[in-house]
Design an enzyme around this catalytic site. Structure first.
Site, PDB file in Angstrom:
ATOM      1  N   HIS A 264       0.874  -1.185   0.000  1.00 54.48           N
ATOM      2  CA  HIS A 264       0.000   0.000   0.000  1.00 54.48           C
ATOM      3  C   HIS A 264       0.907   1.230   0.000  1.00 54.48           C
ATOM      4  O   HIS A 264       1.468   1.593   1.028  1.00 54.48           O
ATOM      5  CB  HIS A 264      -0.848  -0.085   1.275  1.00 54.48           C
ATOM      6  CG  HIS A 264      -1.779   1.049   1.555  1.00 54.48           C
ATOM      7  ND1 HIS A 264      -3.145   0.961   1.367  1.00 54.48           N
ATOM      8  CD2 HIS A 264      -1.570   2.289   2.070  1.00 54.48           C
ATOM      9  CE1 HIS A 264      -3.723   2.098   1.748  1.00 54.48           C
ATOM     10  NE2 HIS A 264      -2.791   2.917   2.176  1.00 54.48           N
ATOM     11  N   CYS A 297      -3.698  10.353   4.911  1.00 49.46           N
ATOM     12  CA  CYS A 297      -4.176   9.945   6.234  1.00 49.46           C
ATOM     13  C   CYS A 297      -4.289  11.182   7.104  1.00 49.46           C
ATOM     14  O   CYS A 297      -3.354  11.977   7.196  1.00 49.46           O
ATOM     15  CB  CYS A 297      -3.201   8.936   6.851  1.00 49.46           C
ATOM     16  SG  CYS A 297      -3.673   8.451   8.513  1.00 49.46           S
TER      17      CYS A 297
HETATM   18  P1  HMG Z   1     -10.848   6.958  21.529  1.00 54.13           P
HETATM   19  O1  HMG Z   1     -11.324   8.366  21.665  1.00 54.13           O
HETATM   20  O2  HMG Z   1      -9.653   6.542  22.307  1.00 54.13           O
HETATM   21  O3  HMG Z   1     -11.991   5.876  21.775  1.00 54.13           O
HETATM   22  O4  HMG Z   1     -10.615   6.677  19.983  1.00 54.13           O
HETATM   23  P2  HMG Z   1     -13.074   5.682  22.836  1.00 54.13           P
HETATM   24  O5  HMG Z   1     -13.295   4.203  22.923  1.00 54.13           O
HETATM   25  O6  HMG Z   1     -12.751   6.441  24.097  1.00 54.13           O
HETATM   26  O7  HMG Z   1     -14.336   6.353  22.143  1.00 54.13           O
HETATM   27  C1  HMG Z   1     -14.457   7.746  21.901  1.00 54.13           C
HETATM   28  C2  HMG Z   1     -15.768   8.018  21.206  1.00 54.13           C
HETATM   29  O8  HMG Z   1     -15.754   7.420  19.920  1.00 54.13           O
HETATM   30  C3  HMG Z   1     -16.941   7.429  21.919  1.00 54.13           C
HETATM   31  O9  HMG Z   1     -18.048   8.255  21.623  1.00 54.13           O
HETATM   32  C4  HMG Z   1     -17.111   6.092  21.220  1.00 54.13           C
HETATM   33  O10 HMG Z   1     -18.409   5.611  21.296  1.00 54.13           O
HETATM   34  C5  HMG Z   1     -16.780   6.442  19.806  1.00 54.13           C
HETATM   35  P3  HMG Z   1     -18.639   9.272  22.701  1.00 54.13           P
HETATM   36  O11 HMG Z   1     -19.027   8.391  23.853  1.00 54.13           O
HETATM   37  O12 HMG Z   1     -17.508  10.212  23.057  1.00 54.13           O
HETATM   38  O13 HMG Z   1     -19.777   9.924  21.994  1.00 54.13           O
HETATM   39  N1  HMG Z   1     -16.253   5.319  19.047  1.00 54.13           N
HETATM   40  C6  HMG Z   1     -16.720   4.963  17.841  1.00 54.13           C
HETATM   41  N2  HMG Z   1     -17.684   5.458  17.080  1.00 54.13           N
HETATM   42  C7  HMG Z   1     -17.893   4.868  15.890  1.00 54.13           C
HETATM   43  N3  HMG Z   1     -17.175   3.828  15.428  1.00 54.13           N
HETATM   44  C8  HMG Z   1     -16.195   3.299  16.185  1.00 54.13           C
HETATM   45  C9  HMG Z   1     -15.938   3.870  17.439  1.00 54.13           C
HETATM   46  N4  HMG Z   1     -15.039   3.604  18.415  1.00 54.13           N
HETATM   47  C10 HMG Z   1     -15.251   4.493  19.386  1.00 54.13           C
HETATM   48  N5  HMG Z   1     -15.494   2.276  15.721  1.00 54.13           N
HETATM   49  C11 HMG Z   1     -10.516   5.193  18.109  1.00 54.13           C
HETATM   50  C12 HMG Z   1     -10.125   5.430  19.546  1.00 54.13           C
HETATM   51  C13 HMG Z   1      -9.693   4.023  17.614  1.00 54.13           C
HETATM   52  C14 HMG Z   1     -12.006   4.880  18.048  1.00 54.13           C
HETATM   53  C15 HMG Z   1     -10.213   6.490  17.303  1.00 54.13           C
HETATM   54  O14 HMG Z   1      -8.894   6.838  17.530  1.00 54.13           O
HETATM   55  C16 HMG Z   1     -10.440   6.312  15.819  1.00 54.13           C
HETATM   56  O15 HMG Z   1     -11.556   6.163  15.367  1.00 54.13           O
HETATM   57  N6  HMG Z   1      -9.337   6.325  15.045  1.00 54.13           N
HETATM   58  C17 HMG Z   1      -9.413   6.100  13.618  1.00 54.13           C
HETATM   59  C18 HMG Z   1      -8.523   7.051  12.907  1.00 54.13           C
HETATM   60  C19 HMG Z   1      -8.626   6.786  11.422  1.00 54.13           C
HETATM   61  O16 HMG Z   1      -9.667   6.411  10.905  1.00 54.13           O
HETATM   62  N7  HMG Z   1      -7.517   7.024  10.712  1.00 54.13           N
HETATM   63  C20 HMG Z   1      -7.483   6.843   9.291  1.00 54.13           C
HETATM   64  C21 HMG Z   1      -7.581   5.419   8.871  1.00 54.13           C
HETATM   65  S1  HMG Z   1      -6.057   4.537   9.012  1.00 54.13           S
HETATM   66  C22 HMG Z   1      -5.216   4.938   7.535  1.00 54.13           C
HETATM   67  O17 HMG Z   1      -5.651   5.763   6.789  1.00 54.13           O
HETATM   68  C23 HMG Z   1      -3.974   4.166   7.199  1.00 54.13           C
HETATM   69  C24 HMG Z   1      -4.175   3.147   6.064  1.00 54.13           C
HETATM   70  O18 HMG Z   1      -4.635   3.767   4.880  1.00 54.13           O
HETATM   71  C25 HMG Z   1      -2.838   2.463   5.781  1.00 54.13           C
HETATM   72  C26 HMG Z   1      -1.724   3.480   5.633  1.00 54.13           C
HETATM   73  O19 HMG Z   1      -1.688   4.203   4.629  1.00 54.13           O
HETATM   74  O20 HMG Z   1      -0.942   3.549   6.586  1.00 54.13           O
HETATM   75  C27 HMG Z   1      -5.174   2.062   6.459  1.00 54.13           C
HETATM   76 MG    MG Z   2      -3.356   4.717   3.407  1.00 51.08          MG
END
Ligand code: HMG
Ligand code: MG
Length: 356
Positions: A264, A297
């Site tokens: 990727h 990202c």
């Molecule tokens: P957190 O704040 O530590 O989690 O985030 P939490 O468990 O304390 O939850 C915080 C809030 O998020 C809560 O809501 C949860 O319910 C909600 P509130 O009570 O405050 O209203 N929540 C969710 N809601 C919907 N779906 C969920 C979910 N989980 C918790 N799954 C967490 C931790 C991992 C959730 C957060 O950091 C996160 O969502 N991170 C994702 C970041 C992301 O999407 N980054 C981009 C994708 S990765 C990428 O692009 C790389 C890739 O392309 C490969 C590469 O190129 O490297 C794949």
């Molecule tokens: Mg990516």
């Protein structure tokens, strides 16, 4: 002699759109997926179930999933849709729309839509975007295949602690702990799992020298946990040919077979195709890309898009490899989506194809 096939995983609708600042109408996202389904691409990452506070752009993924299930895009080949998610909460959100699938065989398709969810709040009524869009491409001319392969789950962790904290607010060890129950549940529901290892060739916070041994250890652990494939990701585009080669050698020395690896590449430094060649020479046959070179990202400052699907397809075809992807059609989609987003088309090969 049959040409060797290279599998392309189109991540545009997820990786490509997640970082766009302006809100993109859900109809545009669905239309993008519908068009991509007509190009010969067989795997499309269509959205993510992550915290909407962290990545607001992906908040309507439930809606998109519901739409795909109810009105599957026409395609000549069955399409595998992938959905990125970080934890069991994300998987539960996915399953609340998809429906649990415990009783069906892994290879089954979904001729009838699963029951509509009642728990989710962000999946509105089914949309019918393509028929009302004057610019819509004609549906695939050769058949309307609506039975798709099982939807896949994509999980992700990082090869450095700093990136892990920034992207998922937890350590690498905590990510692995989250994945154990997640993976078990995905498998119970017959959803294959792919796992990304981010910043494998460079970290925005720790620099280019990410340990290849650490990446290999993580890949081995994810595969042992049950991942079907590991997508080794150059999030920052810092990867170079020599370091890509070294990483692939390290993975091999750790006993990881090429069939379990996808690459990727983000094209931030313009090295994605060079690194793709290194991957091909090493025997890798799965590569991720995004139409129009969309993407970046949100937690990797300055990182630009994935390698453009058009550039990858052009390069692979020039090497006599088969992708099954229609270059003209995918180039048209790159132009269209770039215009929809009000940004320049980042694919050189796509622009050149359209200028012919
Ligand atoms: P957190 O704040 O530590 O989690 O985030 P939490 O468990 O304390 O939850 C915080 C809030 O998020 C809560 O809501 C949860 O319910 C909600 P509130 O009570 O405050 O209203 N929540 C969710 N809601 C919907 N779906 C969920 C979910 N989980 C918790 N799954 C967490 C931790 C991992 C959730 C957060 O950091 C996160 O969502 N991170 C994702 C970041 C992301 O999407 N980054 C981009 C994708 S990765 C990428 O692009 C790389 C890739 O392309 C490969 C590469 O190129 O490297 C794949
Ligand atoms: Mg990516």
């Amino acid at each position: 002699q049959a040409k060797q096939h290279v599998r392309i995983v189109e991540v545009g609708p997820r990786d490509g759109l997640q970082n766009e600042k302006q809100s993109i109408p859900v109809e545009t996202k669905i239309e993008l997926i519908r068009r991509l389904a007509t190009t010969g691409l067989q795997t499309i990452e269509a959205g993510s179930f992550v915290s909407p506070k962290w990545v607001p752009q992906m908040a309507n993924s439930s809606h998109i999933l519901k739409h795909i299930l109810e009105d599957p895009p026409s395609s000549t080949e069955p399409i595998t849709y992938q959905w990125l998610l970080p934890n069991v909460k994300g998987l539960d959100k996915f399953l609340s729309v998809h429906g649990t699938n415990n009783d069906t065989a892994a290879a089954s398709s979904y001729p009838t839509p699963p029951p509509s969810p009642t728990t989710d709040t962000d999946n509105g009524p089914a949309l019918n975007t393509s028929s009302s869009d004057a610019n819509a491409m004609p549906s695939s001319t050769s058949g309307t295949n609506s039975t798709n392969a099982p939807h896949e789950i994509s999980i992700f962790l990082a090869a450095t602690e700093s990136f892990s904290q920034r992207n998922t607010n937890c350590s690498i060890a905590e990510s692995l702990d989250r994945f154990r129950p997640l993976m078990a549940k995905a498998r119970d529901n017959n959803h294959p799992v792919r796992a990304y290892i981010s910043v494998a060739l460079g970290c925005p916070y720790e620099g280019p020298d990410v340990s290849p041994n650490r990446v290999a250890e993580l890949a081995a652990e994810l595969l042992e946990m049950g991942a079907d494939e590991v997508s080794v990701s150059d999030t920052t585009g810092m990867g170079t040919a020599p370091r890509t080669r070294e990483l692939l050698k390290t993975l091999k020395a750790a006993g990881i077979i090429n069939e379990d690896i996808a690459l990727h590449f983000h094209d931030t430094y313009g090295q994605a195709l060079v690194n793709t060649l290194v991957g091909l020479e090493h025997g890798i046959t799965t590569f991720d890309s995004a139409v129009g070179g969309l993407g970046g990202c949100p937690y990797s400052p300055g990182a630009t898009g994935n390698v453009a699907t058009e550039d990858l397809v052009h390069c692979l075809h020039s090497l006599g490899l088969d992708t099954g992807v229609d270059m003209q059609r995918v180039s048209e989609i790159g132009e269209w989506i770039s215009e929809e987003l009000g940004r320049g088309n980042e694919s050189r090969a796509g622009k050149a194809t359209m200028a012919r």
